[in-house]
Design an enzyme around this catalytic site. Sequence first.
Site, PDB file in Angstrom:
ATOM      1  N   GLY A 109      41.141 -15.895  29.443  1.00  0.00           N
ATOM      2  CA  GLY A 109      42.434 -15.278  29.174  1.00  0.00           C
ATOM      3  C   GLY A 109      43.276 -15.185  30.428  1.00  0.00           C
ATOM      4  O   GLY A 109      42.760 -15.225  31.555  1.00  0.00           O
ATOM      5  N   PHE A 110      44.578 -15.044  30.222  1.00  0.00           N
ATOM      6  CA  PHE A 110      45.517 -14.911  31.335  1.00  0.00           C
ATOM      7  C   PHE A 110      45.993 -13.465  31.409  1.00  0.00           C
ATOM      8  O   PHE A 110      46.599 -12.952  30.471  1.00  0.00           O
ATOM      9  CB  PHE A 110      46.702 -15.861  31.130  1.00  0.00           C
ATOM     10  CG  PHE A 110      47.687 -15.835  32.274  1.00  0.00           C
ATOM     11  CD1 PHE A 110      47.354 -16.406  33.491  1.00  0.00           C
ATOM     12  CD2 PHE A 110      48.934 -15.230  32.132  1.00  0.00           C
ATOM     13  CE1 PHE A 110      48.247 -16.376  34.562  1.00  0.00           C
ATOM     14  CE2 PHE A 110      49.830 -15.196  33.197  1.00  0.00           C
ATOM     15  CZ  PHE A 110      49.482 -15.769  34.411  1.00  0.00           C
ATOM     16  N   GLY A 111      45.699 -12.799  32.522  1.00  0.00           N
ATOM     17  CA  GLY A 111      46.128 -11.412  32.719  1.00  0.00           C
ATOM     18  C   GLY A 111      47.539 -11.364  33.268  1.00  0.00           C
ATOM     19  O   GLY A 111      47.919 -12.199  34.088  1.00  0.00           O
TER      20      GLY A 111
ATOM     21  N   GLY B 260      38.223  -9.428  41.537  1.00  0.00           N
ATOM     22  CA  GLY B 260      38.409  -8.292  42.425  1.00  0.00           C
ATOM     23  C   GLY B 260      39.558  -7.500  41.856  1.00  0.00           C
ATOM     24  O   GLY B 260      39.541  -7.131  40.693  1.00  0.00           O
ATOM     25  N   SER B 261      40.607  -7.282  42.611  1.00  0.00           N
ATOM     26  CA  SER B 261      41.734  -6.526  42.088  1.00  0.00           C
ATOM     27  C   SER B 261      42.940  -6.732  42.974  1.00  0.00           C
ATOM     28  O   SER B 261      42.828  -7.168  44.110  1.00  0.00           O
ATOM     29  CB  SER B 261      41.377  -5.041  42.044  1.00  0.00           C
ATOM     30  OG  SER B 261      42.469  -4.287  41.579  1.00  0.00           O
TER      31      SER B 261
ATOM     32  N   TYR C 201      52.247  -2.052  30.957  1.00  0.00           N
ATOM     33  CA  TYR C 201      52.569  -3.028  32.009  1.00  0.00           C
ATOM     34  C   TYR C 201      54.074  -3.241  32.122  1.00  0.00           C
ATOM     35  O   TYR C 201      54.543  -3.847  33.084  1.00  0.00           O
ATOM     36  CB  TYR C 201      51.909  -4.390  31.752  1.00  0.00           C
ATOM     37  CG  TYR C 201      50.401  -4.388  31.714  1.00  0.00           C
ATOM     38  CD1 TYR C 201      49.654  -3.256  32.034  1.00  0.00           C
ATOM     39  CD2 TYR C 201      49.712  -5.542  31.336  1.00  0.00           C
ATOM     40  CE1 TYR C 201      48.268  -3.271  31.977  1.00  0.00           C
ATOM     41  CE2 TYR C 201      48.321  -5.564  31.282  1.00  0.00           C
ATOM     42  CZ  TYR C 201      47.605  -4.424  31.594  1.00  0.00           C
ATOM     43  OH  TYR C 201      46.241  -4.451  31.523  1.00  0.00           O
TER      44      TYR C 201
ATOM     45  N   SER D  18      40.093  -7.465  36.250  1.00  0.00           N
ATOM     46  CA  SER D  18      39.818  -7.460  37.702  1.00  0.00           C
ATOM     47  C   SER D  18      38.613  -8.342  38.016  1.00  0.00           C
ATOM     48  O   SER D  18      37.819  -8.048  38.901  1.00  0.00           O
ATOM     49  CB  SER D  18      39.597  -6.033  38.236  1.00  0.00           C
ATOM     50  OG  SER D  18      40.771  -5.272  38.125  1.00  0.00           O
TER      51      SER D  18
ATOM     52  N   ASN E 151      38.138   0.227  28.637  1.00  0.00           N
ATOM     53  CA  ASN E 151      37.709   1.310  29.532  1.00  0.00           C
ATOM     54  C   ASN E 151      36.849   2.360  28.834  1.00  0.00           C
ATOM     55  O   ASN E 151      36.845   3.526  29.231  1.00  0.00           O
ATOM     56  CB  ASN E 151      38.932   1.984  30.194  1.00  0.00           C
ATOM     57  CG  ASN E 151      39.692   1.037  31.086  1.00  0.00           C
ATOM     58  OD1 ASN E 151      39.142   0.496  32.043  1.00  0.00           O
ATOM     59  ND2 ASN E 151      40.950   0.797  30.758  1.00  0.00           N
TER      60      ASN E 151
END
Length: 323
Positions: free
Chosen positions: A20-22, A220-221, A55, A217, A167
Amino acid sequence: MDSKYQCVKLNDGHFMPVLGFGTYAPAEVPKSKALEAVKLAIEAGFHHIDSAHVYNNEEQVGLAIRSKIADGSVKREDIFYTSKLWSNSHRPELVRPALERSLKNLQLDYVDLYLIHFPVSVKPGEEVIPKDENGKILFDTVDLCATWEAMEKCKDAGLAKSIGVSNFNHRLLEMILNKPGLKYKPVCNQVECHPYFNQRKLLDFCKSKDIVLVAYSALGSHREEPWVDPNSPVLLEDPVLCALAKKHKRTPALIALRYQLQRGVVVLAKSYNEQRIRQNVQVFEFQLTSEEMKAIDGLNRNVRYLTLDIFAGPPNYPFSDEY
């Protein structure tokens, strides 16, 4: 079906592309960048696009998707689009209006996946993080099982093809799974997951319940303060990932993405850089050996980049439990 379009079957029968594309970007990044990046991602071969109300980019993301449909690059059914319900809309009567607002911003008829973004509820209103005069977050008390029932109604209404969570720890997942009269299980749990925080226990739990783990992430982030500690280690500079990248003639990012696919995790790759967007779809062009996978497993150090500890306190705060 081209190799860039590998999918996993969800527990409700729908299919989710495994790459997927974040689209999340720190606030200072111009929103126009999301429009360009999503167009580039679709051109590069991404079929799964991940965004969220919070977002603040769904108008741009929707425009990008619609423009690539309009120019004949893709059909709507070839795009898997995810949106997320923010914490100020957990009250059951606010769930469908929140999704309808996202759909209006996107100018789409449905989302492929709608997630409860974060399990801690905050007071309803326009503010995404409402605070009192002392800067304390105004939490709300909502039964997430009631929120989930409203999510189920969105699926029944055809506004979302699939529904899931993000989450959540295993305790919160159990709460939904054990809910009397459960109609649909969450299809996925989208969580932070990468070689420094590999979520082994949560992954095993999700697999045992036929729930897909989706990794954010994964590279990483972003280093956005105050959300991420600027002193936290930089994943893509890890010597093991860099050595494997050299060996495979790939990038450290591709090693981190491939690692997730081989352990049965759906992975989100976020980049607004054209070259890296094109590179990241190469994840299907090579394989890691079981020894290499073990070496990456060995990097786990329980480094959570995104603690979201401003939301700590309420019982639904998910990150105090072991998994």
